[in-house]
Design a protein around this motif. Structure first.
Motif, mmCIF file in Angstrom:
data_model
loop_
_atom_site.group_PDB
_atom_site.id
_atom_site.type_symbol
_atom_site.label_atom_id
_atom_site.label_comp_id
_atom_site.label_asym_id
_atom_site.label_seq_id
_atom_site.Cartn_x
_atom_site.Cartn_y
_atom_site.Cartn_z
ATOM 1 N N ILE A 156 -1.385 8.533 -8.405
ATOM 2 C CA ILE A 156 -0.316 7.572 -8.152
ATOM 3 C C ILE A 156 -0.699 6.203 -8.703
ATOM 4 N N ILE A 172 2.335 7.401 -1.375
ATOM 5 C CA ILE A 172 1.080 8.147 -1.260
ATOM 6 C C ILE A 172 1.160 9.109 -0.075
ATOM 7 N N CYS A 179 -3.394 13.203 -3.635
ATOM 8 C CA CYS A 179 -3.607 11.867 -4.210
ATOM 9 C C CYS A 179 -5.090 11.502 -4.197
ATOM 10 N N ILE A 182 -6.278 6.924 -7.102
ATOM 11 C CA ILE A 182 -5.238 5.924 -6.885
ATOM 12 C C ILE A 182 -5.425 4.775 -7.869
#
Length: 259
Positions: A156, A172, A179, A182
């Protein structure tokens, strides 16, 4: 224990294009724990492995173009195994319809399965254009729904989620369990235009993002920046120091306060 911080090397592409080895030395000197590649500076896998060992840098992943992935996945996997990269990430794709997202998901499944068979994880990195809606559903959500959640991770990019008008922390949470990586990229608004800036110097609510990312099992925070008011290495140093302090400030008794 706070998560390690890496740098997406595309952020300093002007420096890596001039002298790839020296650029990595500067990144290590700043204090980054790792790097995410967007090209390898023309080094062989053995040369890059030796350089990383010398500098004490870990690899959090590699961005590899969709064209290269579909044409040369076996060699991409071999190279990444040699340098110790745990993730291969597709960084960008274009779409014109809902069907394009559905078909792309199947392409990602095939690539991810090949990676999985060799012990490497695979993911997809978003930009802003994937938030076009189709019957009330974002293209990126269609992609992640159709892709195998056990195989295809969601890297993400928090900046682009906010750019689209959504809450990065909630996004998220929406894709919890996939995830691992990040992207931390801050945003400033100048004359009505959104653009990236040094992490910690913009409007992004990274305190909430960090807490949610930790809660959902993230493995790395990866700083990225694309617009600069300072020399790029100075900017990513500012971003590193700001993020490191922010993470440290929200740790209580060695544990992230979960939201």
């Amino acid at each position: 224990m706070s998560l390690p911080i890496a740098l997406q090397l595309y952020s300093i592409k002007d420096e890596t294009e001039k002298d790839f080895t020296e650029a990595l030395r500067r990144v290590a000197k700043i204090g980054y724990s790792g790097v995410e590649f967007a090209g390898y500076g023309g080094l062989s896998s053995s040369e890059l492995k030796a350089l990383l060992r010398e500098l004490g840098l870990k690899v959090c992943g590699s961005h590899v173009s969709l064209d290269e992935l579909t044409k040369n996945i076996d060699n991409v996997i071999e190279y990444n195994l040699e340098i110790g990269s745990p993730y291969i990430i597709c960084p960008f794709a274009t779409y014109n319809s809902k069907v394009d997202y559905e078909e792309m998901a199947q392409t990602l499944n095939v690539l991810a399965l090949k990676c999985s068979e060799k012990g490497i994880l695979f993911g997809y990195h978003n930009h802003g254009h994937e938030f076009q809606e189709y019957q009330g559903e974002y293209g990126l959500d269609i992609l992640y729904k159709e892709a195998d959640a056990e195989l295809v991770k969601a890297e993400i990019d928090t900046y682009w989620v906010q750019y689209a008008g959504l809450d990065p922390a909630q996004y998220i949470k929406k894709h919890a369990g996939r995830c691992d990586l990040i992207h931390i990229k801050d945003m400033e608004i100048v004359n009505g235009e959104k653009r990236s800036t040094e992490v910690g110097n913009g409007i992004m609510d990274f305190k909430t993002i960090i807490k949610e990312a930790e809660k959902q099992g993230a493995k790395w925070f990866i700083i990225e920046q694309e617009f600069f008011n300072e020399p790029c290495l100075k900017s990513v140093e500012i971003g590193y120091n700001n993020l490191k302090k922010l993470v440290e400030d929200i740790i209580t008794d060695g544990k992230i306060e979960l939201i």
